[in-house]
Design a protein around this motif. Sequence first.
Motif, PDB file in Angstrom:
ATOM      1  N   ARG A  48       1.114  -1.669   0.204  1.00  0.00           N
ATOM      2  CA  ARG A  48       0.176  -0.073   0.517  1.00  0.00           C
ATOM      3  C   ARG A  48       0.464   1.246   0.360  1.00  0.00           C
ATOM      4  O   ARG A  48       1.882   1.136   0.214  1.00  0.00           O
ATOM      5  N   GLY A  49       0.506   2.422  -0.429  1.00  0.00           N
ATOM      6  CA  GLY A  49       1.122   3.316  -0.885  1.00  0.00           C
ATOM      7  C   GLY A  49       0.772   4.542  -1.819  1.00  0.00           C
ATOM      8  O   GLY A  49      -0.651   3.792  -2.609  1.00  0.00           O
ATOM      9  N   PRO A  50       1.443   5.797  -2.098  1.00  0.00           N
ATOM     10  CA  PRO A  50       0.764   6.698  -2.940  1.00  0.00           C
ATOM     11  C   PRO A  50       0.675   5.956  -4.499  1.00  0.00           C
ATOM     12  O   PRO A  50       0.025   5.995  -5.098  1.00  0.00           O
ATOM     13  N   ILE A  51       1.927   5.523  -4.574  1.00  0.00           N
ATOM     14  CA  ILE A  51       1.956   5.014  -6.154  1.00  0.00           C
ATOM     15  C   ILE A  51       1.102   3.817  -6.313  1.00  0.00           C
ATOM     16  O   ILE A  51       0.085   4.109  -7.404  1.00  0.00           O
ATOM     17  N   LEU A  52       0.609   3.233  -5.484  1.00  0.00           N
ATOM     18  CA  LEU A  52      -0.387   1.638  -5.473  1.00  0.00           C
ATOM     19  C   LEU A  52      -2.089   2.796  -5.865  1.00  0.00           C
ATOM     20  O   LEU A  52      -2.820   2.148  -6.887  1.00  0.00           O
ATOM     21  N   THR A  53      -1.885   3.841  -4.641  1.00  0.00           N
ATOM     22  CA  THR A  53      -3.593   4.785  -5.198  1.00  0.00           C
ATOM     23  C   THR A  53      -3.523   4.688  -6.630  1.00  0.00           C
ATOM     24  O   THR A  53      -4.383   5.116  -7.031  1.00  0.00           O
ATOM     25  N   THR A  54      -2.095   5.461  -6.997  1.00  0.00           N
ATOM     26  CA  THR A  54      -1.985   6.943  -8.319  1.00  0.00           C
ATOM     27  C   THR A  54      -2.496   5.774  -9.207  1.00  0.00           C
ATOM     28  O   THR A  54      -2.827   5.934 -10.313  1.00  0.00           O
ATOM     29  N   ILE A  55      -1.973   4.252  -9.160  1.00  0.00           N
ATOM     30  CA  ILE A  55      -2.270   2.867 -10.162  1.00  0.00           C
ATOM     31  C   ILE A  55      -3.760   2.982 -10.773  1.00  0.00           C
ATOM     32  O   ILE A  55      -4.126   2.783 -11.080  1.00  0.00           O
ATOM     33  N   PHE A  56      -4.422   2.732  -9.269  1.00  0.00           N
ATOM     34  CA  PHE A  56      -5.922   1.691  -9.201  1.00  0.00           C
ATOM     35  C   PHE A  56      -6.679   3.839  -9.644  1.00  0.00           C
ATOM     36  O   PHE A  56      -7.738   3.603 -10.322  1.00  0.00           O
ATOM     37  N   VAL A  57      -6.147   4.615  -9.141  1.00  0.00           N
ATOM     38  CA  VAL A  57      -6.877   5.597 -10.399  1.00  0.00           C
ATOM     39  C   VAL A  57      -7.098   6.405 -11.006  1.00  0.00           C
ATOM     40  O   VAL A  57      -8.174   6.283 -12.327  1.00  0.00           O
ATOM     41  N   LEU A  58      -5.614   6.406 -12.018  1.00  0.00           N
ATOM     42  CA  LEU A  58      -5.213   6.096 -13.280  1.00  0.00           C
ATOM     43  C   LEU A  58      -6.246   5.243 -14.160  1.00  0.00           C
ATOM     44  O   LEU A  58      -6.824   5.315 -15.085  1.00  0.00           O
ATOM     45  N   MET A  59      -6.470   3.742 -13.988  1.00  0.00           N
ATOM     46  CA  MET A  59      -6.802   2.529 -14.059  1.00  0.00           C
ATOM     47  C   MET A  59      -8.612   2.777 -14.412  1.00  0.00           C
ATOM     48  O   MET A  59      -9.246   2.612 -15.315  1.00  0.00           O
ATOM     49  N   THR A  60      -9.130   3.598 -12.957  1.00  0.00           N
ATOM     50  CA  THR A  60     -10.352   3.136 -12.961  1.00  0.00           C
ATOM     51  C   THR A  60     -10.886   4.615 -13.964  1.00  0.00           C
ATOM     52  O   THR A  60     -12.154   4.242 -14.563  1.00  0.00           O
ATOM     53  N   PHE A  61     -10.033   5.208 -14.313  1.00  0.00           N
ATOM     54  CA  PHE A  61     -10.413   6.571 -14.779  1.00  0.00           C
ATOM     55  C   PHE A  61     -10.076   6.143 -16.422  1.00  0.00           C
ATOM     56  O   PHE A  61     -11.195   6.240 -17.189  1.00  0.00           O
ATOM     57  N   ALA A  62      -9.597   5.432 -16.374  1.00  0.00           N
ATOM     58  CA  ALA A  62      -9.073   4.687 -18.028  1.00  0.00           C
ATOM     59  C   ALA A  62     -10.587   4.044 -18.555  1.00  0.00           C
ATOM     60  O   ALA A  62     -11.032   3.649 -19.912  1.00  0.00           O
ATOM     61  N   LYS A  63     -10.722   3.203 -17.588  1.00  0.00           N
ATOM     62  CA  LYS A  63     -12.342   1.950 -17.578  1.00  0.00           C
ATOM     63  C   LYS A  63     -13.045   2.779 -17.486  1.00  0.00           C
ATOM     64  O   LYS A  63     -14.016   3.001 -18.262  1.00  0.00           O
TER      65      LYS A  63
END
Length: 115
Positions: A48-63
Amino acid sequence: MGHASHHSGHSAEVQPRDPAKIKHLLKVTLILAVLTAIEFVLAFTVSRGPILTTIFVLMTFAKTFYIVGEFMHLKYEVKLLIWAIALPVLFIVWLILAMLIEADYVHAAIEYIFG
């Protein structure tokens, strides 16, 4: 007693299957499933951390943009309409991030001043 035929005026016409539409729908489903599977794997393998959160946010936006583009048919609309929808969303996300960052600074200042 006689049996009367009742007709409501609506026809129950069955449309033939369109293989191209079915293939396209399966392709969209596969892309979304792959992105979700990647998120799932990352959730259980990356710390867990800011990198994982950023990846989740970006993938959620992509979807999200992919779903809106395909199922709301915005992908086929005028680009100005797409930007008229996407830009306010991006500004709202920027506002939320700015408020979270500012709240962190305020919290740190309060802790520094008041102990």
